[in-house]
Design an enzyme around this catalytic site. Structure first.
Site: not given
Lengths: 389, 204
Positions: A161, A327, A360
């Site tokens: 991320s 995600d 995610h």
């Protein structure tokens, strides 16, 4: 209860319980905002031992609300390190073999200079007087930390991320210092939708009367409600529709029937409220504003004339990218466009898309296929780097 | 049963065309056998492009540098002459646009190595001639309606395509049903009749 819950964010911010490296006026941090940050400090953790050749160092970059406590107990929450499933003695990233470094990013709230840190000019927390921090600023500071260890070339830089954005920035800004790069569940830019979600979060914080234009420490309170709402909204984006439904469905929370009111009738409501409440105990609201902004501003292609491949021109770094099917914050297409750019740059690149419904956040979880990919990539990079097993 | 042995022979023929330490892109790298063979025996800088995500994940877990992608779509992202060799092993017949793919191979690599099953092999001809049905053999085990192999060609067809694309055949090898190389001195028609597979080394 409220009185008991007042922690000391300033203590962990100024005097962290982890090692800290302080840079005086002679070593300012040059910021993209056009100013210098000085003095400043970086709080970090290390695990394992740096070998004599200084060739076994792995830098872990943390995500939006992560911290340096990647593989040891978090001093604020008392919980295990956020990536202990992956990193530790005998784990996939074996700290008996590698020297693992993780630092709190600039703008964070667990010991590196951020909005909760004391501004030496005023003796009060920076609040919004801290300049906007970018991903590149974070990486520039990390580079100074790596210099401090005398490490010329990192064996690997990895993160998911926002951490993945830092990995990409590292590989782009300091290619000669990165032997291998492992960006996970990330993108080379923040999409419009992602900026939108962040803006909702920021507005929730700012709408809380306890925010006081960012000067809440001086008013003796904290914008807990606003920050909790921000976290609740963000948390939904870290999961997936399928995972939410699998976990909670329409199940009721400790009750037999709907109450015809606005209590948390549903388990999902109760779960989100809990996520919000626990988050405000460990995170600074202003820091949340700065972290989200840094991701919004990230656009690696724009930094290179609009052509992403130019961000990696001539790179010798070995790359491995990982994305997850469910995600929707950083969909596979984001990773694929990075892969195409790396192909165009002639880079060595692997790319794995992992099928999961965990969204995610899958990168933080026990995902055997993720671990197998990381293990294979790190193993072959270690052989190429001449690191013994 | 001959499949695995023949395919191994095919990989060995390909591997023998590649000098040590070359930069190699294997298009349709499958389970990574060729890349692994090349890395172990030739210390090449090898990369793979593979359609099946499962194949890719297994390759990466084994430490190979492989990405998921489609030969029909994703070759355009590679720079000109970025590799010493681009290999397309037993994949050409499964592409949507073999001509474009071959053109891309010749652009990306200084040399292209292409191996494919020969649809001109006598068994294929016999099957069609005697049974009047699309051939299903141990090497080509699919029925016409579920085959991924949508663009079969014969050795003669392939040589013609190379001419059309301005490619030079530097070396060609045909393998018979037992995976044995067919003698170099034999004429094209002989290869086209008895060669079950062919391996071409091309440049442009």
């Amino acid at each position: 209860m409220a009185a008991l819950r007042v922690r000391k964010p300033n203590n962990e911010a100024d005097q962290p319980s982890s090692p800290v490296l302080r840079f005086g006026p002679d070593k300012p941090l040059k910021l993209d905002a056009g100013t210098l940050l000085s003095p400043f400090q970086i709080a970090y953790q290390t695990y394992g031992t740096l070998n004599d050749a200084r060739s076994n160092a792995i830098l872990v970059c943390h995500a939006l609300t992560g911290d340096q406590h990647v593989a040891s107990t978090n001093p604020v929450t008392g919980k295990p390190g956020w990536w202990e499933v992956l990193i530790g003695p005998g784990k996939i990233i074996d700290t008996n073999r590698f020297f693992v470094i993780c630092s709190n990013v600039i703008g964070g709230c667990l010991g590196s200079t951020g909005p909760a840190s004391t501004n030496p000019a005023t003796g009060k927390p920076y609040g919004l007087d801290l300049p906007i921090i970018t991903i590149r600023d974070m990486v520039r500071a990390q580079q100074m930390l790596i210099d401090h260890f005398g490490i010329e070339k990192l064996f690997c830089v990895l993160g998911g991320s926002m951490g993945g954005m830092q990995v990409l920035e590292w590989a782009s800004s300091y290619p000669e210092r990165v032997f291998s790069a492992l960006p996970i569940a990330t993108g080379a830019r923040h999409s419009s939708q992602n900026i939108a979600f962040h803006e909702v979060g920021r507005q929730a914080v700012m709408a809380d009367p306890d925010w006081h234009g960012g000067k809440y420490f001086e008013h003796g309170g904290r914008p807990e409600k606003g920050l909790a709402v921000a976290r609740m909204a963000a948390h939904i984006t870290y999961l997936s529709e399928a995972a939410l439904h699998r976990k909670f469905g329409r199940n009721l929370q400790d009750r037999e029937a709907l109450t015809f009111g606005f209590d948390a009738d549903f388990q999902i409501e109760s779960y989100l409220r809990h996520q919000g409440m626990t988050f405000v105990d460990r995170f600074d609201a202003n820091s949340y504003l700065y972290m989200t902004r840094s991701m919004d501003y990230f656009d690696l292609a724009a930094d290179h004339g609009g052509r992403l491949a130019d961000a990696f021109a001539g790179t010798k770094t070995r790359f491995c990218l990982v994305s997850f099917t469910s995600d929707w914050l950083f969909p596979t297409e984001e990773s694929r466009s990075i892969v195409h750019a790396l192909n165009a740059a002639g880079a060595s690149v692997s790319f794995v898309e992992i099928e999961t419904d965990r969204g995610h956040d899958a990168f933080l979880l026990d995902e055997p296929e993720l671990f197998a990919a990381i293990n294979g990539f790190i193993g072959s990079a270690a052989r190429a780097r001449g690191l013994s097993t | 049963m001959n499949v695995s042995r023949n395919q191994r022979v095919d990989l060995e023929v390909v591997a023998n065309l590649i000098p040590p330490q070359s930069r190699v892109l294997d298009v349709g790298s499958g389970d990574g056998s060729l890349l692994e063979l090349l890395q172990d025996t030739k210390q090449v800088d090898g990369r793979g492009l593979e359609l099946s995500q499962r194949g890719v994940n297994e390759c990466v877990a084994r430490g190979l540098s492989v990405i998921q992608g489609d030969a029909d779509k994703d070759l355009e992202f590679y720079p000109d002459k970025g590799f010493d060799f681009v290999v397309l092993s037993q994949t050409l017949q499964a592409t949507r646009n073999p001509k474009l793919v071959l053109d891309e191979l010749l652009r990306i690599g200084n040399r292209a190595i292409v191996s494919f099953p020969n649809f001109g092999h006598w068994r294929v001809r016999m099957s069609l001639f005697l049974n009047g049905r699309m051939p299903v053999t141990t090497d080509l085990p699919y029925s016409w309606y579920d085959t991924p192999n949508i663009h079969f060609c014969t050795i003669r067809d392939f040589v013609n395509l190379c001419d059309e694309l301005g490619a030079t055949v530097e070396k060609a090898t045909a393998l018979d049903a037992n995976g044995q190389k067919i003698g170099l001195s034999m004429p094209w028609w002989f290869w086209n009749f008895f060669g079950q597979q062919a391996v071409f080394l091309l440049t442009r």
